[in-house]
Design an enzyme around this catalytic site. Structure first.
Site, mmCIF file in Angstrom:
data_model
loop_
_atom_site.group_PDB
_atom_site.id
_atom_site.type_symbol
_atom_site.label_atom_id
_atom_site.label_comp_id
_atom_site.label_asym_id
_atom_site.label_seq_id
_atom_site.Cartn_x
_atom_site.Cartn_y
_atom_site.Cartn_z
ATOM 1 N N GLU A 131 38.773 49.799 45.524
ATOM 2 C CA GLU A 131 38.155 48.581 44.975
ATOM 3 C C GLU A 131 36.683 48.840 44.690
ATOM 4 O OE1 GLU A 131 39.961 46.317 43.424
ATOM 5 O OE2 GLU A 131 40.949 45.755 45.293
ATOM 6 N N ASP A 154 41.720 47.251 35.380
ATOM 7 C CA ASP A 154 42.648 46.156 35.099
ATOM 8 C C ASP A 154 43.366 46.363 33.772
ATOM 9 O OD1 ASP A 154 41.336 45.295 37.301
ATOM 10 O OD2 ASP A 154 40.287 43.635 36.335
HETATM 11 C C1 GLA Z 1 37.574 43.471 38.758
HETATM 12 C C2 GLA Z 1 37.209 44.392 37.596
HETATM 13 C C3 GLA Z 1 37.738 45.804 37.812
HETATM 14 C C4 GLA Z 1 37.346 46.347 39.189
HETATM 15 C C5 GLA Z 1 37.650 45.311 40.277
HETATM 16 C C6 GLA Z 1 37.119 45.740 41.620
HETATM 17 O O1 GLA Z 1 38.956 43.306 38.811
HETATM 18 O O2 GLA Z 1 37.707 43.890 36.390
HETATM 19 O O3 GLA Z 1 37.285 46.667 36.799
HETATM 20 O O4 GLA Z 1 36.003 46.731 39.211
HETATM 21 O O5 GLA Z 1 37.124 44.038 39.979
HETATM 22 O O6 GLA Z 1 37.759 46.886 42.052
#
Ligand code: GLA
Length: 384
Positions: free
Chosen positions: A34, A171
């Site tokens: 994360e 994501d």
């Molecule tokens: C959000 C962002 C991702 C990532 C997460 C944390 O979902 O869109 O790119 O940075 O937070 O891991």
């Protein structure tokens, strides 16, 4: 065709006629890794069986007509009038169209109906799902034959420029590249990836939604990104070859960052630790060692809460609660943070009783409802 696809198809027919194609792109979970993606680190997401669906058809002018079936809202604009609208769902569509134009892809106006069963603001990437569904649908509709990685880049850039969140690539990558029954181990520096089978015998992946809506755009997410860059800059003075936290060692952090800025040190150290935990989880998954996987998840939460400080009292409550249960192997907050879901690895036979117990406890302690989803791992963006 499932219920949502049928519903948007019908709305499209009633509003525009019978000339649409339908595309879908999923939300995602993340097993571990994360806040590592924008630091050129590793992530381990998986697409889920909840998705954003769009019915889309060409127009013979330059108008764009968008309908959100879930919100009962409509936007009419044109290819020449694209601009972000504060806090509007339309940004996830128009931001993508804007990228198509900026990259020189030839498209005309179109009609689009959107619906999604990815819960919003739950850390399951509901926005990336919409962006990827729209990018995929436009590429199909106008027969542009755009590569999957280009679709990912388009969707990510749309989020940066129209939603104002400087997100990493995780994501959108998971939403396009998802594979049924598999997590994706993605190296965010090289974009090399590997599918890791998620055959967790007799273990359920449960998501507990705090129903605290996170708002990444509110700034803290972008602040974390800046803090990591600050750490890199401090080290770069002594090691000019360093470009991201991926290249940084603990020794470098202790020598060049800790004495100057304790907060930045903690943020950066979390990222280094999280990359290491991800490697350990992948190794443990290979050996079917769910205990180790679980322990790393708990450790990840500890880091996110105490060092990276992106948790909140509701998320911490849920993690502290399940930590006392021997049949919960591991759990942590998931996604950007400040609300959204926890991900929990639970002995399947105990899931029902835990759900009942924790829902009641959460209600009493936080005066909020808990929503629960079972994550089932689905495929990536597709035509329906
Ligand atoms: C959000 C962002 C991702 C990532 C997460 C944390 O979902 O869109 O790119 O940075 O937070 O891991």
């Amino acid at each position: 065709m499932n219920k949502i696809a049928t519903a948007i198809k019908n709305t499209y027919i009633n509003s525009f006629g019978d000339d649409s194609i339908i595309a879908a792109a999923p939300g995602r979970i993340n097993i571990i890794g994360e806040h590592t993606d924008y630091n050129n680190g590793f992530v381990l997401p998986a697409a889920i069986d909840k998705a954003a669906y769009v019915a889309i058809g060409k127009r013979d002018d330059n108008a764009i007509v968008l309908i959100s079936k879930d919100l009962g809202d409509t936007l009419e604009t044109t290819l020449y009038d694209l601009m972000p609208i504060a806090n509007s769902w339309t940004n996830y569509v128009t931001g993508v169209v804007d990228q198509f134009l900026k990259r020189g892809y030839s498209i005309s106006g179109f009609n689009l109906v959107l619906s999604s069963d990815v819960p919003m603001g739950a850390g399951l990437s509901s926005s990336a799902a919409v962006e990827c569904a729209v990018a995929f649908a436009l590429s199909e509709l106008f027969q542009l034959d755009i590569s999957s990685i280009e679709l990912v880049n388009i969707a990510q850039k749309a989020e940066h420029e129209f939603a104002g969140v400087l997100c990493g690539i995780m994501d959108q990558f998971a939403s396009v590249f998802g594979k049924r029954g598999h997590a994706i181990k993605l190296d965010c520096q090289t974009l090399k990836y590997e599918y890791i089978p998620l055959t967790l015998n007799a273990v359920s992946i449960l998501l507990f939604n705090t129903n605290v809506k996170h708002s990444l755009a509110s700034g803290e997410y972008n602040v974390r990104r800046e803090q990591c860059n600050e750490g890199v800059d401090l080290i770069k003075k002594y090691h000019p070859e360093i470009n991201s936290l991926r290249d940084v060692t603990l020794e470098m952090l202790e020598q060049h960052v800790k004495p100057k800025n304790e907060l930045i040190f903690r943020r950066c150290k979390y990222v280094l630790d999280e990359n290491k935990r991800l490697a350990d989880v992948c190794e443990a998954l290979e050996k079917n060692d769910i205990k180790t996987v679980g322990q790393k998840l708990f450790a990840s939460h500890e880091g996110l809460s105490k060092e990276y400080e992106v948790s909140c009292k509701e998320l911490d409550f849920l993690i502290d609660y399940v930590k006392q249960k021997t049949y919960v192997f591991g759990a942590r907050m998931m996604g950007g943070g400040f609300g959204g879901c926890t991900i929990n690895l639970i002995q399947a036979t105990e899931a029902d009783s835990l759900i009942k117990e924790i829902s009641e406890a959460y209600k009493i302690a936080m005066n909020k409802e808990l929503s629960i989803y079972t994550a089932s791992i689905g495929g990536g963006a597709r035509l329906i």
